[in-house]
Design a protein around this motif. Structure first.
Motif, PDB file in Angstrom:
ATOM      1  N   ASP A  91       0.687  -1.274  -0.177  1.00 46.88           N
ATOM      2  CA  ASP A  91      -0.121   0.001   0.147  1.00 46.88           C
ATOM      3  C   ASP A  91       0.587   1.122   0.141  1.00 46.88           C
ATOM      4  OD1 ASP A  91      -2.555   1.359  -0.003  1.00 46.88           O
ATOM      5  OD2 ASP A  91      -2.407   1.931   1.934  1.00 46.88           O
ATOM      6  N   GLY A  92       1.822   1.061  -0.910  1.00 45.57           N
ATOM      7  CA  GLY A  92       2.257   2.319  -1.073  1.00 45.57           C
ATOM      8  C   GLY A  92       4.122   2.569  -0.524  1.00 45.57           C
ATOM      9  N   ILE A  93       3.832   1.359   0.982  1.00 48.49           N
ATOM     10  CA  ILE A  93       4.931   1.813   1.992  1.00 48.49           C
ATOM     11  C   ILE A  93       6.363   1.229   1.743  1.00 48.49           C
ATOM     12  CG2 ILE A  93       5.510   0.961   4.059  1.00 48.49           C
ATOM     13  CD1 ILE A  93       2.599   1.100   4.617  1.00 48.49           C
ATOM     14  N   PRO A  94       8.167   1.235   1.303  1.00 46.82           N
ATOM     15  CA  PRO A  94       8.696   0.636   0.889  1.00 46.82           C
ATOM     16  C   PRO A  94       8.853  -1.017   1.768  1.00 46.82           C
ATOM     17  CG  PRO A  94       8.791   2.651   0.983  1.00 46.82           C
ATOM     18  CD  PRO A  94       7.999   2.723   1.342  1.00 46.82           C
ATOM     19  N   SER A  95       8.660  -2.375   0.733  1.00 44.20           N
ATOM     20  CA  SER A  95       9.356  -2.908   2.207  1.00 44.20           C
ATOM     21  C   SER A  95      10.045  -3.883   0.804  1.00 44.20           C
ATOM     22  CB  SER A  95       7.286  -4.049   2.204  1.00 44.20           C
ATOM     23  OG  SER A  95       7.997  -5.611   2.635  1.00 44.20           O
ATOM     24  N   LEU A  96      10.457  -5.694   0.670  1.00 38.57           N
ATOM     25  CA  LEU A  96      10.597  -6.437   0.212  1.00 38.57           C
ATOM     26  C   LEU A  96      10.719  -7.488   0.058  1.00 38.57           C
ATOM     27  CD1 LEU A  96      14.595  -5.706   2.058  1.00 38.57           C
ATOM     28  CD2 LEU A  96      14.049  -4.609  -0.492  1.00 38.57           C
ATOM     29  N   ALA A  97      10.553  -7.710  -1.282  1.00 43.76           N
ATOM     30  CA  ALA A  97       9.936  -9.085  -1.615  1.00 43.76           C
ATOM     31  C   ALA A  97      11.008 -10.611  -1.583  1.00 43.76           C
ATOM     32  CB  ALA A  97       9.701  -9.414  -3.375  1.00 43.76           C
ATOM     33  N   LEU A  98      10.859 -11.609  -1.175  1.00 37.64           N
ATOM     34  CA  LEU A  98      12.559 -12.235  -0.976  1.00 37.64           C
ATOM     35  C   LEU A  98      11.433 -13.605  -2.610  1.00 37.64           C
ATOM     36  CD1 LEU A  98      14.606 -14.447   0.141  1.00 37.64           C
ATOM     37  CD2 LEU A  98      12.975 -15.181   1.629  1.00 37.64           C
ATOM     38  N   ALA A  99      12.212 -13.237  -3.610  1.00 35.67           N
ATOM     39  CA  ALA A  99      12.072 -14.147  -4.156  1.00 35.67           C
ATOM     40  C   ALA A  99      13.501 -13.621  -5.918  1.00 35.67           C
ATOM     41  CB  ALA A  99      10.551 -13.624  -4.906  1.00 35.67           C
ATOM     42  N   PRO A 100      13.181 -14.998  -6.480  1.00 33.79           N
ATOM     43  CA  PRO A 100      13.034 -16.316  -6.092  1.00 33.79           C
ATOM     44  C   PRO A 100      14.077 -16.911  -5.462  1.00 33.79           C
ATOM     45  CG  PRO A 100      14.066 -16.165  -7.942  1.00 33.79           C
ATOM     46  CD  PRO A 100      14.512 -15.004  -7.794  1.00 33.79           C
ATOM     47  N   VAL A 101      13.984 -17.821  -5.025  1.00 36.17           N
ATOM     48  CA  VAL A 101      15.551 -18.482  -4.113  1.00 36.17           C
ATOM     49  C   VAL A 101      15.417 -19.893  -4.247  1.00 36.17           C
ATOM     50  CG1 VAL A 101      14.029 -18.975  -2.190  1.00 36.17           C
ATOM     51  CG2 VAL A 101      16.415 -18.933  -1.756  1.00 36.17           C
ATOM     52  N   GLY A 102      16.330 -20.054  -4.786  1.00 35.09           N
ATOM     53  CA  GLY A 102      17.154 -22.022  -5.633  1.00 35.09           C
ATOM     54  C   GLY A 102      17.733 -22.628  -5.048  1.00 35.09           C
ATOM     55  N   VAL A 103      17.999 -23.806  -4.829  1.00 39.33           N
ATOM     56  CA  VAL A 103      19.531 -24.218  -5.019  1.00 39.33           C
ATOM     57  C   VAL A 103      19.056 -25.154  -5.578  1.00 39.33           C
ATOM     58  CG1 VAL A 103      20.227 -25.606  -3.050  1.00 39.33           C
ATOM     59  CG2 VAL A 103      19.940 -23.576  -1.963  1.00 39.33           C
ATOM     60  N   LYS A 104      20.727 -25.544  -6.092  1.00 35.56           N
ATOM     61  CA  LYS A 104      20.715 -26.900  -7.786  1.00 35.56           C
ATOM     62  C   LYS A 104      20.320 -28.581  -6.862  1.00 35.56           C
ATOM     63  CE  LYS A 104      24.378 -24.882 -10.870  1.00 35.56           C
ATOM     64  NZ  LYS A 104      25.874 -26.083 -10.935  1.00 35.56           N
ATOM     65  N   PRO A 105      19.530 -29.105  -7.205  1.00 32.41           N
ATOM     66  CA  PRO A 105      18.962 -30.340  -6.738  1.00 32.41           C
ATOM     67  C   PRO A 105      20.323 -30.774  -5.904  1.00 32.41           C
ATOM     68  CG  PRO A 105      18.041 -29.995  -8.882  1.00 32.41           C
ATOM     69  CD  PRO A 105      19.158 -28.649  -8.808  1.00 32.41           C
ATOM     70  N   ALA A 106      21.783 -31.038  -6.630  1.00 31.31           N
ATOM     71  CA  ALA A 106      22.943 -31.677  -5.461  1.00 31.31           C
ATOM     72  C   ALA A 106      22.890 -31.410  -4.387  1.00 31.31           C
ATOM     73  CB  ALA A 106      23.699 -32.274  -7.312  1.00 31.31           C
ATOM     74  N   TRP A 107      22.472 -30.254  -4.227  1.00 28.02           N
ATOM     75  CA  TRP A 107      23.279 -29.602  -3.147  1.00 28.02           C
ATOM     76  C   TRP A 107      21.961 -29.156  -2.259  1.00 28.02           C
ATOM     77  CZ3 TRP A 107      28.169 -28.060  -2.038  1.00 28.02           C
ATOM     78  CH2 TRP A 107      28.904 -27.894  -3.362  1.00 28.02           C
ATOM     79  N   GLN A 108      20.433 -29.681  -2.688  1.00 23.38           N
ATOM     80  CA  GLN A 108      19.762 -28.870  -1.759  1.00 23.38           C
ATOM     81  C   GLN A 108      20.310 -30.136  -0.111  1.00 23.38           C
ATOM     82  OE1 GLN A 108      16.254 -30.394  -4.205  1.00 23.38           O
ATOM     83  NE2 GLN A 108      16.551 -27.800  -5.318  1.00 23.38           N
ATOM     84  N   ARG A 109      19.352 -29.561   0.833  1.00 23.85           N
ATOM     85  CA  ARG A 109      18.940 -29.834   1.770  1.00 23.85           C
ATOM     86  C   ARG A 109      20.876 -30.579   2.536  1.00 23.85           C
ATOM     87  NH1 ARG A 109      13.754 -33.531   1.925  1.00 23.85           N
ATOM     88  NH2 ARG A 109      12.328 -31.862   2.262  1.00 23.85           N
ATOM     89  N   LYS A 110      21.351 -29.780   2.000  1.00 20.70           N
ATOM     90  CA  LYS A 110      22.542 -29.388   3.163  1.00 20.70           C
ATOM     91  C   LYS A 110      22.597 -27.822   4.195  1.00 20.70           C
ATOM     92  CE  LYS A 110      24.716 -31.212  -0.767  1.00 20.70           C
ATOM     93  NZ  LYS A 110      24.948 -33.455  -0.238  1.00 20.70           N
ATOM     94  N   GLY A 111      21.532 -27.375   3.447  1.00 15.09           N
ATOM     95  CA  GLY A 111      21.465 -26.051   4.483  1.00 15.09           C
ATOM     96  C   GLY A 111      21.770 -24.735   4.022  1.00 15.09           C
ATOM     97  N   ILE A 112      21.949 -25.070   2.595  1.00 15.84           N
ATOM     98  CA  ILE A 112      22.679 -23.831   1.825  1.00 15.84           C
ATOM     99  C   ILE A 112      21.056 -23.016   1.574  1.00 15.84           C
ATOM    100  CG2 ILE A 112      23.171 -22.809  -0.629  1.00 15.84           C
ATOM    101  CD1 ILE A 112      25.024 -26.212  -0.173  1.00 15.84           C
TER     102      ILE A 112
END
Ligand SMILES: CC(C)(COP(=O)(O)OP(=O)(O)OC[C@H]1O[C@@H](n2cnc3c(N)ncnc32)[C@H](O)[C@@H]1OP(=O)(O)O)[C@@H](O)C(=O)NCCC(=O)NCCS
Length: 167
Positions: free
Chosen positions: A67-88
């Motif tokens: 509604d006119g107030i500055p904010s931030l969007a978190l998008a996108p976030v991605g981790v390559k499949p081989a590196w997923q579920r390691k906390g990255i």
């Protein structure tokens, strides 16, 4: 794993991250559209780089308004499949939150898995009367206050810039 702001030379690696993480081009296109827009904030676009120099993950925050107030969007976030579920992914998100807090930003909006983002402090945005400009399940549209009371008086519809129309 090193986490640092993206550099010009990282662009192709970042594209590969999102294409492989999401299995489609839309999020990679979104990154590029945001990068070319006024909403891009270089210090909030972070890559996770392996010891061998491979870009394993990427996430970015960019400017939106509530509604006119500055904010931030978190998008996108991605981790390559081989590196997923390691906390990255978690580390990227924590470092983006840290960078935004240090810069004096007030809040971050995310549209994402409601089983993933609450661990970082995200809550349902509708609790604050903050609503998306498109129909989504209420539990997947979330907000994080970066300091106590940051959401006081903040409500209304989130406005995404033109760059988000790519997804
Ligand atoms: C979501 C994502 C960024 C997380 O990155 P990550 O490096 O794997 O995350 P972390 O290792 O920090 O955390 C792993 C935890 O995330 C959660 N998680 C991962 N993928 C998830 C998913 N698709 N749905 C719900 N939770 C998920 C799990 O709780 C997992 O914990 P577990 O291994 O104990 O089950 C990554 O899985 C990804 O790129 N997914 C595909 C793209 C995507 O969905 N992006 C987010 C859009 S909202």
């Amino acid at each position: 794993m090193q986490i640092r702001p993206e550099k010009f030379k990282d662009a192709a690696g970042i594209r590969t991250v999102h294409q492989s993480a999401f299995g489609q081009a839309a999020e990679a296109n979104l990154v590029e559209a945001i990068r070319e827009s006024d909403g891009y904030i270089a210090e909030f676009s972070l890559v996770a780089v392996s010891e061998q120099g491979e870009i394993a993950g990427h996430g970015m925050l960019s400017r939106i308004t509530i509604d006119g107030i500055p904010s931030l969007a978190l998008a996108p976030v991605g981790v390559k499949p081989a590196w997923q579920r390691k906390g990255i992914g978690g580390e990227l998100i924590r470092r983006m939150i840290e960078a935004a807090t240090e810069a004096g930003e007030q809040h971050i909006i995310v549209l994402g898995h409601d089983s993933y983002y609450p661990q970082f402090g995200f809550e349902r945005a509708d609790r604050y009367g903050i609503i998306p400009p498109f129909p989504v399940l209420p539990e997947v549209f979330m907000v994080l206050a970066l300091e106590r009371g940051a959401l006081k008086g903040v409500s209304g519809t989130v406005e995404y810039p033109e760059s988000f129309n790519t997804v």
